[in-house]
Write a protein that holds these residues in place. Structure first.
Motif, short mmCIF file in Angstrom:
data_model
loop_
_atom_site.label_atom_id
_atom_site.label_comp_id
_atom_site.label_asym_id
_atom_site.label_seq_id
_atom_site.Cartn_x
_atom_site.Cartn_y
_atom_site.Cartn_z
N PRO A 170 -8.83 10.57 -22.70
CA PRO A 170 -7.38 10.51 -22.17
C PRO A 170 -7.14 11.60 -20.38
N TYR A 171 -6.62 10.97 -19.72
CA TYR A 171 -6.60 11.28 -18.23
C TYR A 171 -4.50 12.36 -17.78
N TYR A 172 -3.99 11.08 -18.87
CA TYR A 172 -2.64 11.40 -18.45
C TYR A 172 -1.37 11.23 -19.28
N LEU A 173 -0.66 12.53 -19.10
CA LEU A 173 0.61 11.64 -20.01
C LEU A 173 1.82 12.32 -19.69
N LEU A 216 0.79 -1.36 0.02
CA LEU A 216 -0.31 0.19 -0.23
C LEU A 216 0.64 1.59 -0.16
N VAL A 217 0.20 2.18 -0.63
CA VAL A 217 1.65 3.41 -0.76
C VAL A 217 0.11 4.70 -0.12
N HIS A 218 0.81 5.19 0.61
CA HIS A 218 -0.45 6.67 1.79
C HIS A 218 0.55 8.15 0.78
N ARG A 219 0.46 8.23 -0.10
CA ARG A 219 1.07 9.03 -0.72
C ARG A 219 0.13 10.89 -0.35
N TYR A 220 -1.09 10.64 -1.20
CA TYR A 220 -1.31 11.94 -0.78
C TYR A 220 -2.52 11.75 0.29
N PRO A 221 -3.13 13.08 0.53
CA PRO A 221 -4.65 12.95 1.49
C PRO A 221 -5.38 11.97 1.53
N ASP A 222 -5.73 11.76 0.36
CA ASP A 222 -7.51 11.11 0.54
C ASP A 222 -7.43 10.01 -0.25
N ARG A 223 -6.36 9.50 -0.78
CA ARG A 223 -6.33 8.58 -2.01
C ARG A 223 -4.99 7.64 -1.76
N VAL A 224 -5.18 5.93 -2.28
CA VAL A 224 -4.11 4.99 -2.10
C VAL A 224 -4.55 4.05 -2.81
N LEU A 225 -2.42 3.97 -3.31
CA LEU A 225 -2.84 2.17 -4.59
C LEU A 225 -2.10 1.54 -3.32
N LEU A 226 -2.85 0.39 -3.98
CA LEU A 226 -2.81 -1.05 -3.45
C LEU A 226 -2.90 -1.34 -4.79
N ILE A 262 -13.04 3.07 -6.70
CA ILE A 262 -12.11 2.16 -6.18
C ILE A 262 -12.22 2.33 -7.84
N ARG A 263 -10.93 2.27 -8.05
CA ARG A 263 -10.07 2.77 -9.52
C ARG A 263 -9.15 1.58 -9.76
N PHE A 264 -9.35 0.49 -11.37
CA PHE A 264 -8.23 -0.09 -11.46
C PHE A 264 -6.82 0.42 -12.21
N VAL A 324 -9.33 4.10 -3.52
CA VAL A 324 -8.01 3.21 -3.70
C VAL A 324 -8.07 2.81 -4.98
N ILE A 325 -6.69 2.62 -5.45
CA ILE A 325 -6.47 2.25 -6.53
C ILE A 325 -5.42 1.68 -6.82
N LEU A 326 -6.39 0.10 -7.51
CA LEU A 326 -5.76 -1.30 -7.84
C LEU A 326 -4.31 -0.72 -8.69
N ILE A 359 4.59 15.25 -14.49
CA ILE A 359 5.73 15.07 -14.07
C ILE A 359 6.12 13.83 -12.66
N ASP A 360 6.38 13.27 -12.92
CA ASP A 360 6.18 12.75 -11.38
C ASP A 360 7.44 12.65 -10.58
N ALA A 361 6.68 13.54 -9.39
CA ALA A 361 8.85 13.95 -9.27
C ALA A 361 9.40 12.96 -8.84
N GLY A 399 4.79 13.24 -5.97
CA GLY A 399 3.72 13.02 -6.82
C GLY A 399 3.65 14.17 -7.96
N LYS A 400 2.36 13.66 -8.41
CA LYS A 400 2.23 14.33 -10.42
C LYS A 400 2.48 15.59 -10.25
N ILE A 401 3.03 16.25 -10.87
CA ILE A 401 2.83 17.58 -11.10
C ILE A 401 2.05 18.17 -12.86
C1 LIG Z 1 -1.10 8.84 -9.46
C2 LIG Z 1 -0.98 7.88 -7.76
C3 LIG Z 1 -2.26 8.23 -6.84
C4 LIG Z 1 -3.26 9.15 -7.12
O1 LIG Z 1 -2.98 10.38 -8.76
P1 LIG Z 1 -4.14 10.74 -9.01
O2 LIG Z 1 -4.14 12.04 -8.94
O3 LIG Z 1 -5.79 10.97 -8.06
O4 LIG Z 1 -5.02 9.84 -10.25
C5 LIG Z 1 -2.61 8.33 -5.87
N1 LIG Z 1 -0.98 7.76 -5.13
C6 LIG Z 1 -0.40 7.46 -5.68
C7 LIG Z 1 0.83 6.64 -5.11
C8 LIG Z 1 -0.10 7.61 -7.12
O5 LIG Z 1 1.26 7.68 -7.77
#
Ligand SMILES: *Cc1c(COP(=O)(O)O)cnc(C)c1O
Length: 371
Positions: A263-266, A87-97, A174-176, A143-145, A306-308, A313-315
């Motif tokens: 299209p969401y992210y490049l 589990l990666v919890h980087r942003y306040p309200d969402r996580v990667l699993l 829930i996102r994939f 939650v992003i799977l 750019i994922d810093a 995080g994504k900038i």
């Molecule tokens: C990309 C990412 C997210 C989701 O970012 P969104 O901008 O909400 O799509 C969440 N956690 C991590 C660690 C990420 O790399």
């Protein structure tokens, strides 16, 4: 055995098999494959037209991967942000699993090159730990799977994860994140779609990098997901020699929209060890966005990010072209045709009186109101 499992098992994974299909010297890639696994599904193999084309570059191992020794294994600093395994919890309200290390194809530019291809998926005890963490963190609503590729898990394991997440009331989305619809479209079975429907809202971000990836079979697989009510987004990595020009990128974005994928992210390519030969300059991406914005449907323009390095995080990166000047009187704007416009601020934010003086204008401006 289900069809998709049989088709996945027919993928090219050994240097000799690649030699048989594409005529490469198996010795040339043996060491690369030992360090970083290879898998090319029949769908993707069939897309390769010639040595070094956009599909080849994404999936065929290249000895230069081993020459890159300086770059970090984990440039995004995901490991320090991991409170419990997977589990990666980087942003306040969402996580990667990260639910598995397996993928339908092993992208040569993968950010998680250090992990993918190793056996293993989220075990029952690890899922319990992740669920306990999420229960204790009511600020998490999304939650992003991810992985690996979550859609390589069998239906019953995906359902186990979804069911567990849906016991937590504060988890809204829930996102994939998946490359399966493009690389193994047979996996998108009616049974999978029926199961996913029970756990809405489910979103998916699909990985596509080149317009050739949107074959009729792939479009149908995306259509089945869309028909199941899953909003589809696309994530694209900007890759040298694959899609680093405005024309290819525009064709990709149009093909995605025609497939019901927004299209969401490049992404600017990450610094990951073994992938640096794919990096482009930052200006390349800015130039591509500029070539899209205003010139085609706004729906076709992804966020360029750019994922810093180091875990920032994504900038978002926008071309520096559009806002020429901003002060308390107003904004001086330039549109996609290089014409200049003025947008006045509301009275309440003005601390000094018009007329504006000293605002640098690069061309004549006209006071068009937005339509
Ligand atoms: C990309 C990412 C997210 C989701 O970012 P969104 O901008 O909400 O799509 C969440 N956690 C991590 C660690 C990420 O790399």
């Amino acid at each position: 055995m289900e069809d998709w499992k049989r088709i996945l098992a027919e993928s090219v994974t050994k240097p000799q098999e690649l030699a048989d299909h594409l005529g490469v010297d198996p010795k040339e890639i043996e060491d690369v494959v030992k360090a970083y696994p290879m898998r090319i599904t029949p769908t993707v193999l069939a897309l390769i037209k010639e040595r070094g084309d956009a599909i080849w570059k994404q999936v065929v191992p290249d000895p230069v991967e081993l020459e890159d020794r300086e770059a970090p294994d984990d440039p995004l600093g995901e490991e320090p942000d991991s409170p419990v395994p997977h589990l990666v919890h980087r942003y306040p309200d969402r996580v990667l699993l990260m639910v598995t290390n397996q993928c339908p194809i092993y992208c040569r530019f993968c950010t998680r090159k250090r992990l993918v291809g190793k056996p293993g998926f989220l075990k029952k005890g690890e899922l319990d730990q992740a669920i306990a963490y999420l229960q204790a963190h009511p600020e998490v609503r999304d939650v992003i799977l991810s992985g690996g590729d979550p859609l390589l898990l069998p239906d019953h394991l995906i359902e186990r994860i979804l069911k567990a997440l849906r016991t937590i009331p504060h988890i809204e989305l829930i996102r994939f994140g998946t490359r399966v619809p493009g690389a193994l479209p047979q996996r998108i079975t009616p049974a999978l779609c029926e199961m996913l429907k029970k756990y809405h809202p489910i979103y998916m971000n699909l990985h596509f990098n080149h317009p050739d990836e949107l074959t009729p079979e792939v479009r149908e697989a995306c259509g089945r997901l869309a028909d199941a009510g899953v909003p589809l987004g696309a994530q694209t990595v900007l890759l040298k020699g694959v899609n680093d020009d405005p024309d290819t990128m525009k064709r990709l974005m149009h093909a995605l929209l025609a497939t019901r994928v927004k299209p969401y992210y490049l992404y600017q390519a990450d610094l990951t060890k073994g992938t640096n030969h794919f990096r482009t300059s930052v200006e390349t991406g800015m130039h591509i966005i500029q070539a899209l914005q205003g010139h085609t449907s706004g729906m076709a323009v992804p966020h360029f990010v750019i994922d810093a390095p180091g875990g920032g995080g994504k900038i978002p990166i926008l071309p520096n072209e559009y806002l020429l000047h901003l002060d308390e009187t107003g904004a001086v704007l330039k549109n996609y045709e290089n014409k200049t416009y003025h947008y006045p601020q509301p009275e309440s934010s003005r601390t000094r009186e018009l007329p504006m003086v000293g605002i640098p204008l690069t061309g004549g401006w006209c006071g068009h109101e937005p339509e």
